[in-house]
Design a protein around this motif. Structure first.
Motif, short mmCIF file in Angstrom:
data_model
loop_
_atom_site.label_atom_id
_atom_site.label_comp_id
_atom_site.label_asym_id
_atom_site.label_seq_id
_atom_site.Cartn_x
_atom_site.Cartn_y
_atom_site.Cartn_z
N THR A 83 0.83 -1.20 0.00
CA THR A 83 0.00 0.00 0.00
C THR A 83 0.87 1.26 0.00
O THR A 83 2.04 1.21 0.40
CB THR A 83 -0.93 0.06 1.23
N PRO A 129 -2.29 0.52 -9.26
CA PRO A 129 -3.07 -0.57 -9.87
C PRO A 129 -2.83 -0.56 -11.39
O PRO A 129 -2.77 0.51 -12.01
CB PRO A 129 -4.52 -0.19 -9.55
N LYS A 130 -2.68 -1.71 -11.97
CA LYS A 130 -2.31 -1.82 -13.38
C LYS A 130 -3.27 -1.04 -14.28
O LYS A 130 -2.84 -0.43 -15.26
CB LYS A 130 -2.24 -3.28 -13.81
N GLU A 131 -4.54 -1.02 -13.94
CA GLU A 131 -5.51 -0.32 -14.79
C GLU A 131 -5.31 1.20 -14.77
O GLU A 131 -5.90 1.92 -15.57
CB GLU A 131 -6.96 -0.67 -14.40
N HIS A 132 -4.43 1.71 -13.90
CA HIS A 132 -4.14 3.13 -13.83
C HIS A 132 -2.75 3.49 -14.37
O HIS A 132 -2.33 4.64 -14.26
CB HIS A 132 -4.28 3.63 -12.39
N TRP A 154 -4.48 7.34 -2.99
CA TRP A 154 -4.44 5.88 -3.09
C TRP A 154 -4.58 5.15 -1.76
O TRP A 154 -4.41 3.93 -1.72
CB TRP A 154 -3.14 5.44 -3.77
N VAL A 157 -5.45 1.20 -1.05
CA VAL A 157 -5.41 0.41 -2.28
C VAL A 157 -4.21 -0.53 -2.22
O VAL A 157 -3.07 -0.09 -2.11
CB VAL A 157 -5.32 1.33 -3.53
N ARG A 158 -4.50 -1.82 -2.30
CA ARG A 158 -3.45 -2.85 -2.25
C ARG A 158 -3.12 -3.28 -3.67
O ARG A 158 -4.02 -3.56 -4.45
CB ARG A 158 -3.94 -4.03 -1.42
N THR A 159 -1.82 -3.36 -3.97
CA THR A 159 -1.45 -3.71 -5.35
C THR A 159 -0.44 -4.85 -5.46
O THR A 159 -0.14 -5.27 -6.57
CB THR A 159 -0.89 -2.47 -6.08
N SER A 161 0.48 -8.62 -5.26
CA SER A 161 -0.26 -9.89 -5.25
C SER A 161 0.59 -10.98 -4.62
O SER A 161 1.79 -10.83 -4.43
CB SER A 161 -0.64 -10.28 -6.67
#
Length: 168
Positions: A83, A129-132, A154, A157-159, A161
């Motif tokens: 995070t 996050p990859k989508e950002h 952010w 938000v955990r990114t 994995s």
């Protein structure tokens, strides 16, 4: 055919004093010793949330002149946090240890930098996050990091994995 690697598994550093380096990585990251190899004056450390056997090997070679910055060889290691708040805490911890050396935004990643007792530079980074990623998907700028604004944007938000879950 290429090698089908999935990620870099661990790093090994030559250090002047194994015990001093163990103490530093324990204080900075909460690393635990998982193995020692006395014949090689070596210790192997695991980060608390890692599912890996070991993340860092330390091999004591005695005092030597440090490698000059910019010389051929390893530039730095990068430790990922889950995070943006973890990154903020990392900056405070590294400053308290006198190891903090700077910070940057690289677009898709936000980073703080430090040096261990032997001058080995490392990065602690958080990934968007990859989508950002957007325009940063194929770019890696070096820009000023406004960590406070990033935390505001952010928070929570955990990114990362495949982490061992946090203890409740």
């Amino acid at each position: 055919m290429t090698i089908q690697a999935v990620r870099l598994n661990h790093a090994v550093l030559f250090v002047a004093d194994v015990e001093r380096s163990i103490a530093f990585y324990q204080a900075a990251f909460g690393a635990e010793i998982v193995a020692r190899e006395p014949r090689a004056n070596a210790a192997f450390l695991r980060m608390p949330r890692s599912g890996n056997h070991h993340d860092l090997g330390l091999f004591g070679v005695g005092a030597q002149a440090p490698r000059r910055p910019g010389a051929i060889g390893l530039y730095h290691l990068a430790w990922q946090v889950d995070t943006i708040e973890d990154l903020e805490q990392a900056r405070m911890t590294l400053a308290e240890l006198g190891a903090y050396s700077g910070e940057s935004s690289h677009g898709a990643t936000k980073s703080v930098y430090a040096k261990d007792p032997d001058g080995n530079e490392f990065e602690v980074m958080w990934m968007l996050p990859k989508e950002h990623w957007g325009d940063y998907e194929n770019a890696a700028p070096v820009e000023r990091l406004d960590l406070g604004s990033e935390v505001d944007r952010w928070a929570g938000v955990r990114t990362a994995s495949e982490l061992i879950p946090l203890e409740a």
